[in-house]
Design a protein around this motif. Structure first.
Motif, short mmCIF file in Angstrom:
data_model
loop_
_atom_site.label_atom_id
_atom_site.label_comp_id
_atom_site.label_asym_id
_atom_site.label_seq_id
_atom_site.Cartn_x
_atom_site.Cartn_y
_atom_site.Cartn_z
N GLN A 74 0.87 -1.22 0.06
CA GLN A 74 -0.09 -0.09 0.08
C GLN A 74 0.82 1.23 0.09
O GLN A 74 1.92 1.31 0.37
N ALA A 75 0.20 2.43 -0.29
CA ALA A 75 0.93 3.55 -0.42
C ALA A 75 1.66 3.95 1.00
O ALA A 75 2.73 4.43 0.89
N ARG A 76 0.98 3.77 1.93
CA ARG A 76 1.73 3.87 3.38
C ARG A 76 2.86 3.13 3.55
O ARG A 76 3.75 3.57 4.46
N ASP A 77 3.15 1.97 2.89
CA ASP A 77 4.43 1.21 3.09
C ASP A 77 5.41 1.65 2.48
O ASP A 77 6.65 1.45 2.79
N ILE A 78 5.62 2.70 1.40
CA ILE A 78 6.62 2.99 0.54
C ILE A 78 6.76 4.60 0.62
O ILE A 78 7.52 4.94 -0.13
N MET A 79 5.62 5.41 1.05
CA MET A 79 5.61 6.60 0.98
C MET A 79 6.78 7.34 1.73
O MET A 79 7.34 6.61 2.84
N THR A 80 7.38 8.55 1.74
CA THR A 80 8.31 9.36 2.35
C THR A 80 7.42 10.13 3.39
O THR A 80 6.41 10.76 2.86
N THR A 81 7.82 10.15 4.76
CA THR A 81 6.94 10.47 5.71
C THR A 81 7.39 11.84 6.09
O THR A 81 6.84 12.79 6.63
N GLU A 82 8.70 12.03 5.74
CA GLU A 82 9.30 13.48 6.23
C GLU A 82 9.18 14.46 4.99
O GLU A 82 10.25 14.28 3.96
N LEU A 83 7.96 15.24 4.91
CA LEU A 83 7.90 16.37 4.01
C LEU A 83 8.63 17.42 3.93
O LEU A 83 8.71 18.04 5.10
N GLU A 84 8.96 17.80 2.81
CA GLU A 84 9.79 19.11 2.81
C GLU A 84 8.90 19.85 2.17
O GLU A 84 8.46 19.67 1.02
N TRP A 85 8.16 20.97 2.72
CA TRP A 85 7.45 21.85 2.03
C TRP A 85 8.15 23.22 1.59
O TRP A 85 8.75 23.73 2.32
N ALA A 86 7.67 23.79 0.40
CA ALA A 86 7.83 25.22 0.05
C ALA A 86 6.76 25.74 0.33
O ALA A 86 5.37 25.60 0.27
N GLU A 87 7.03 27.20 0.58
CA GLU A 87 5.91 28.22 1.10
C GLU A 87 5.68 29.03 -0.17
O GLU A 87 6.28 29.29 -1.07
N VAL A 88 4.42 29.56 -0.24
CA VAL A 88 4.10 30.22 -1.55
C VAL A 88 4.76 31.43 -2.06
O VAL A 88 4.98 31.88 -3.08
N GLU A 89 5.53 32.07 -0.99
CA GLU A 89 6.24 33.30 -1.12
C GLU A 89 7.69 33.05 -1.21
O GLU A 89 8.57 33.87 -1.62
N GLU A 90 8.03 31.67 -1.20
CA GLU A 90 9.50 31.60 -1.67
C GLU A 90 9.73 31.46 -3.31
O GLU A 90 8.96 31.36 -3.80
N THR A 91 10.87 32.08 -3.42
CA THR A 91 11.53 31.98 -4.68
C THR A 91 11.65 30.67 -5.29
O THR A 91 11.95 29.84 -4.80
N ILE A 92 11.57 30.59 -6.80
CA ILE A 92 12.02 29.26 -7.45
C ILE A 92 13.44 29.10 -7.27
O ILE A 92 13.77 27.73 -6.79
N ARG A 93 14.32 30.15 -7.14
CA ARG A 93 15.71 29.81 -6.76
C ARG A 93 15.88 29.23 -5.42
O ARG A 93 16.56 28.22 -4.99
#
Length: 134
Positions: A74-93
Motif C-alpha cells: 500500500q501507499a503507506r508502506d513506501i511513501m516518504t513521511t518526512e515532507l519538505e514543504w515550499a511556502e507560496v512566497e518562496e522564490t524558485i531559486r
C-alpha cells in the motif's frame, strides 16, 4: 509561458495544481495508475487530517524492481513521511536550493493556511534555472 518565469519569481508561478493525491490504503498498482492518469511524477498521500507523505514514480519502480507486489503493498508502506514543504512566497531559486540540499525531486507547496496548493518538480525548477541569463 515558462519563458516568462524567472528564478526570483514566486514558486506559485511554476507549481502544478491541483495537487494529485491518494489515500494511505491505496495499492501501489492504483498509485501507479493515478500517476499515469494525472501525468505527474509524484503525489501526496492523505491521512485522516491531511497529507502524511509523498510518493513518487521512483518509489513505485524501486518496489517493483526489488520484487514487491504492487497489488498488495500500500501507499503507506513506501511513501516518504518526512515532507519538505515550499511556502507560496518562496522564490524558485530558494526552492531549487532546498530541493538540492534535501536530495528530493518533488516538493509540495503550501498556502498561508498550511494546506497544499501545488507541487513543484526538479524538472520544472531546472527549466527556469538553466534558462537564466549568465
Amino acid at each position: 509561458m515558462i519563458d516568462s518565469i524567472r528564478p526570483d519569481d514566486s514558486v506559485v508561478r511554476l507549481m502544478r495544481t491541483p495537487v494529485a493525491s491518494v489515500a494511505t490504503g491505496w495499492s501501489v498498482r492504483d498509485v501507479a495508475e493515478e500517476l499515469m492518469a494525472d501525468e505527474v511524477g509524484a503525489l501526496l498521500v492523505d491521512g485522516a487530517h491531511g497529507p502524511v507523505g509523498i510518493l513518487s514514480e521512483r518509489d513505485v519502480v524501486v518496489l517493483v524492481a526489488t520484487g514487491g507486489d504492487p497489488d498488495t503493498v500500500q501507499a503507506r508502506d513506501i511513501m516518504t513521511t518526512e515532507l519538505e514543504w515550499a511556502e507560496v512566497e518562496e522564490t524558485i531559486r530558494r526552492v531549487s536550493s532546498r530541493m538540492r540540499a534535501a536530495g528530493i525531486r518533488h516538493m509540495p507547496v503550501r498556502g498561508v493556511d498550511g494546506k497544499p496548493v501545488g507541487i513543484v518538480s526538479a524538472r520544472d525548477v531546472l527549466t527556469v534555472i538553466t534558462d537564466e541569463p549568465r
